[in-house]
Design a protein around this motif. Structure first.
Motif, mmCIF file in Angstrom:
data_model
loop_
_atom_site.group_PDB
_atom_site.id
_atom_site.type_symbol
_atom_site.label_atom_id
_atom_site.label_comp_id
_atom_site.label_asym_id
_atom_site.label_seq_id
_atom_site.Cartn_x
_atom_site.Cartn_y
_atom_site.Cartn_z
ATOM 1 N N ARG A 108 11.221 -0.910 -1.554
ATOM 2 C CA ARG A 108 12.317 -0.542 -0.671
ATOM 3 C C ARG A 108 12.035 0.827 -0.047
ATOM 4 O O ARG A 108 11.472 1.706 -0.687
ATOM 5 C CB ARG A 108 13.648 -0.480 -1.439
ATOM 6 C CG ARG A 108 14.082 -1.811 -2.052
ATOM 7 C CD ARG A 108 14.521 -2.799 -0.980
ATOM 8 N NE ARG A 108 14.971 -4.066 -1.563
ATOM 9 C CZ ARG A 108 14.177 -5.098 -1.788
ATOM 10 N NH1 ARG A 108 12.867 -5.011 -1.503
ATOM 11 N NH2 ARG A 108 14.661 -6.220 -2.308
ATOM 12 N N ASP A 152 5.633 1.060 6.581
ATOM 13 C CA ASP A 152 5.963 -0.315 6.963
ATOM 14 C C ASP A 152 4.946 -1.299 6.398
ATOM 15 O O ASP A 152 5.308 -2.395 5.926
ATOM 16 C CB ASP A 152 6.013 -0.438 8.483
ATOM 17 C CG ASP A 152 7.176 0.331 9.098
ATOM 18 O OD1 ASP A 152 8.127 0.651 8.357
ATOM 19 O OD2 ASP A 152 7.124 0.631 10.313
ATOM 20 N N ALA A 153 3.666 -0.919 6.424
ATOM 21 C CA ALA A 153 2.616 -1.792 5.897
ATOM 22 C C ALA A 153 2.798 -2.018 4.398
ATOM 23 O O ALA A 153 2.635 -3.138 3.900
ATOM 24 C CB ALA A 153 1.242 -1.188 6.178
ATOM 25 N N ALA A 185 -2.612 -2.057 1.186
ATOM 26 C CA ALA A 185 -1.719 -2.652 2.182
ATOM 27 C C ALA A 185 -2.400 -2.739 3.537
ATOM 28 O O ALA A 185 -2.304 -3.759 4.238
ATOM 29 C CB ALA A 185 -0.432 -1.843 2.287
ATOM 30 N N GLU A 186 -3.103 -1.693 3.917
ATOM 31 C CA GLU A 186 -3.793 -1.714 5.204
ATOM 32 C C GLU A 186 -5.028 -2.605 5.144
ATOM 33 O O GLU A 186 -5.398 -3.225 6.151
ATOM 34 C CB GLU A 186 -4.157 -0.300 5.627
ATOM 35 C CG GLU A 186 -2.926 0.522 5.967
ATOM 36 C CD GLU A 186 -3.264 1.764 6.752
ATOM 37 O OE1 GLU A 186 -4.440 2.161 6.734
ATOM 38 O OE2 GLU A 186 -2.352 2.331 7.375
ATOM 39 N N LEU A 199 5.649 -1.763 2.690
ATOM 40 C CA LEU A 199 6.864 -2.555 2.464
ATOM 41 C C LEU A 199 6.602 -4.043 2.697
ATOM 42 O O LEU A 199 7.181 -4.901 2.028
ATOM 43 C CB LEU A 199 7.989 -2.063 3.375
ATOM 44 C CG LEU A 199 8.491 -0.636 3.103
ATOM 45 C CD1 LEU A 199 9.554 -0.250 4.113
ATOM 46 C CD2 LEU A 199 9.025 -0.501 1.683
ATOM 47 N N ASP A 200 5.713 -4.355 3.647
ATOM 48 C CA ASP A 200 5.331 -5.747 3.859
ATOM 49 C C ASP A 200 4.433 -6.257 2.744
ATOM 50 O O ASP A 200 4.480 -7.439 2.382
ATOM 51 C CB ASP A 200 4.604 -5.899 5.203
ATOM 52 C CG ASP A 200 5.532 -5.742 6.388
ATOM 53 O OD1 ASP A 200 6.751 -5.905 6.205
ATOM 54 O OD2 ASP A 200 5.043 -5.439 7.494
ATOM 55 N N TYR A 201 3.636 -5.358 2.187
ATOM 56 C CA TYR A 201 2.641 -5.732 1.173
ATOM 57 C C TYR A 201 3.263 -5.906 -0.205
ATOM 58 O O TYR A 201 2.882 -6.806 -0.969
ATOM 59 C CB TYR A 201 1.559 -4.651 1.138
ATOM 60 C CG TYR A 201 0.473 -4.848 0.117
ATOM 61 C CD1 TYR A 201 -0.488 -5.840 0.277
ATOM 62 C CD2 TYR A 201 0.398 -4.015 -1.000
ATOM 63 C CE1 TYR A 201 -1.505 -6.005 -0.653
ATOM 64 C CE2 TYR A 201 -0.609 -4.175 -1.933
ATOM 65 C CZ TYR A 201 -1.557 -5.166 -1.761
ATOM 66 O OH TYR A 201 -2.554 -5.328 -2.693
ATOM 67 N N ILE A 209 -4.087 -5.982 6.149
ATOM 68 C CA ILE A 209 -3.787 -6.187 7.564
ATOM 69 C C ILE A 209 -5.015 -6.695 8.313
ATOM 70 O O ILE A 209 -4.929 -7.591 9.160
ATOM 71 C CB ILE A 209 -3.265 -4.887 8.203
ATOM 72 C CG1 ILE A 209 -1.910 -4.515 7.607
ATOM 73 C CG2 ILE A 209 -3.182 -5.008 9.714
ATOM 74 C CD1 ILE A 209 -1.388 -3.175 8.084
ATOM 75 N N HIS A 238 4.015 3.863 10.150
ATOM 76 C CA HIS A 238 3.238 2.628 10.100
ATOM 77 C C HIS A 238 2.746 2.344 8.685
ATOM 78 O O HIS A 238 2.740 1.186 8.244
ATOM 79 C CB HIS A 238 2.050 2.700 11.056
ATOM 80 C CG HIS A 238 1.226 1.442 11.086
ATOM 81 N ND1 HIS A 238 0.249 1.167 10.156
ATOM 82 C CD2 HIS A 238 1.270 0.375 11.917
ATOM 83 C CE1 HIS A 238 -0.285 -0.013 10.415
ATOM 84 N NE2 HIS A 238 0.304 -0.511 11.476
ATOM 85 N N PRO A 249 6.433 -6.981 -2.159
ATOM 86 C CA PRO A 249 7.673 -7.730 -1.882
ATOM 87 C C PRO A 249 8.940 -7.085 -2.425
ATOM 88 O O PRO A 249 10.017 -7.268 -1.859
ATOM 89 C CB PRO A 249 7.414 -9.091 -2.549
ATOM 90 C CG PRO A 249 6.315 -8.846 -3.549
ATOM 91 C CD PRO A 249 5.474 -7.768 -2.967
#
Length: 482
Positions: free
Chosen positions: A273, A263-264, A340-341, A266-268, A344, A260, A270
């Protein structure tokens, strides 16, 4: 004039217009903590440029009984550098005290002001082929004084220890304005208590750190950074033990994170990878380093360590960074977890430690308990498995209202986490300090004898209670009930 006005005029006369301000716009950035959880008010902002000015200012505050909130980079995680809302205290910023006082590369020592930023210290040491063996995500804003006051940790504690281990000498201003000066390091000194160690980690409640002599180490000649896919924390712990035995002193860091968190990030980020082609429930970020004399053997050591780990089924997949840039990219994934979290939504962050061998049991047993008791939450841990310090975060349900959730369910969640940490023989604060966020929890769960000793030391060194009031030291039971 009121006593407050008299004090403010005296402070302005002492420190000058750049050294003391009451301007609301100048104060505003320093009234809220980094997490945005605590906001206070203050009489003014003092920014001295020397230890002498700090001492004179503290003496002035003592004469007028004005509370002082010391502040470094304002990057703390526990509200320890934020004033309370009543507006009676002053913020004492050390940011203008940012000089390197002396640098002795041959002795591998450096003496610097408390306001020196960690990244600046790293760069200064690197110019002479040396390094300061403590780093963290906030190195661009965290100051040496703040790191000492909170006994900061970071990603290299596994090999080099916390800030306590890096401080060879210390200078601090006490509550009456007197200066404790012990900057010259001695390998053997049995003249009573180790007073500098008492000040380290005291969060500005016993004295205000103004300078320190720090140890440096030879810079590493090379490193190998490895990203590993894992099934669970139990496998991670077994891999850690293998790396400790097979790599020895070359093992510099061992960080873990669940899917998790990756993933957070990678979303944060841009352009980020995933290092591995297939997903895994958990990941480890491992760094091996070598000095100049051993650099030519680092590739062989790395290959041996991880080939043996693969043969013993201690990992699912792994990739070794092929360049320094890729190594930095791996570390950026780890260091970007908190922001990143934060993007969210609301979360309760817990900086806890338990014995390393019990960490998998803690996460595996406590997380389901939390998620069952508070439906819609997600409990996860990441961080420094090598020293038993996991940042244990509980993310709020999707419909949670920021502010209200933290004050309601969030507070109950933290109490539950801290209860379980205590049952596991751990600590509710591993490296971020107690501040105001965990002061009452320390009073609730701490050893009564240890708490009594803390209060006695605080009373002896700060009888007026003007140094960072309301932080770290829990109130005595009789005072807390009134």
């Amino acid at each position: 004039m009121t006593d407050t006005e008299t004090f403010c005029r005296a402070a302005a006369a002492l420190l000058g217009p750049r050294g003391f301000t009451r301007d609301a716009d100048a104060l505003e950035p320093w009234l809220t903590d980094w997490r945005g959880r605590y906001t206070g008010t203050a009489l003014g902002l003092a920014s001295p440029t020397s230890t002498i000015e700090v001492a004179q200012f503290v003496k002035l505050c003592a004469e007028h009984r004005i509370p002082i909130v010391p502040q470094g980079g304002n990057s703390g995680m526990s509200g320890g550098a934020t004033p309370d809302p009543d507006g009676t205290s002053v913020i004492l910023s050390l940011r203008r005290m940012a000089e390197i006082r002396s640098f002795a590369p041959a002795s591998e020592q450096i003496t610097c002001d408390a306001g020196v930023v960690l990244q600046t210290l790293h760069e200064t040491a690197a110019e002479k082929g040396l390094r300061f063996p403590l780093t963290l995500g906030g190195k661009g804003s965290a100051t040496i004084g703040g790191l000492i006051s909170t006994n900061a940790g970071g990603t290299q504690v596994l090999r080099h220890g916390t800030m306590r281990a890096q401080v060879l000498g210390l200078e601090a201003v006490l509550a009456d304005g007197s200066v404790f000066s012990n900057l010259v390091p001695l390998k053997k000194d049995n003249r009573g208590f180790d007073l500098k160690q008492m000040l380290i980690g005291s969060e500005g409640t016993l004295g205000i750190v103004t300078a320190a002599t720090l140890r440096l180490l030879p810079d590493i000649a090379d490193r190998r950074v490895v990203w590993v896919g894992l099934e669970n924390l139990t496998q991670a712990r077994a891999l850690l033990r293998h790396c400790e035995a097979a790599a020895g002193a070359a093992l510099e860091g061992f960080e873990v994170l669940p899917a998790h968190c990756l993933d957070a990030v990678l979303d944060y980020l841009p352009d980020a990878r995933a290092p591995l082609t297939s997903p895994h429930p958990w990941y480890a970020l491992i760094e091996l380093v070598a000095s100049r004399g051993a650099a030519d053997r680092l590739d062989q050591l790395t290959e041996t360590v991880f080939t043996e780990a693969m043969e013993r089924a201690l990992l699912g997949d792994a990739v070794i960074a092929s360049s320094e840039q890729q190594a930095e990219d791996f570390w950026q994934l780890r260091e970007s977890i908190s922001p990143a979290e934060r993007a969210i939504g609301p979360a309760m962050q817990h900086d806890i430690s338990v014995p390393v061998d019990r960490m998998p049991d803690f996460v595996d047993s406590v997380s389901p308990e939390i998620e069952h008791a508070f439906p819609g939450t997600l409990a996860l841990g990441f961080g420094h498995l090598g020293d038993g310090n996991i940042h244990y975060h509980v993310l709020a349900p999707a419909d949670a209202i920021p502010g209200d959730w933290e004050a309601g369910d969030g507070k109950a969640i933290s109490a539950m986490v801290h209860d379980r940490v205590t049952e596991f023989g751990g600590s509710i604060s591993a490296e971020h300090g107690i501040g105001q966020m965990k002061r009452d929890e320390l009073g609730r769960l701490g050893d009564p004898v240890a708490l009594g000793m803390m209060r006695a030391v605080k009373q002896a060194l700060d009888p007026q209670g003007i140094l960072n009031p309301g932080k770290l030291v829990p109130l005595a039971p009789s005072a807390a009930s009134t």
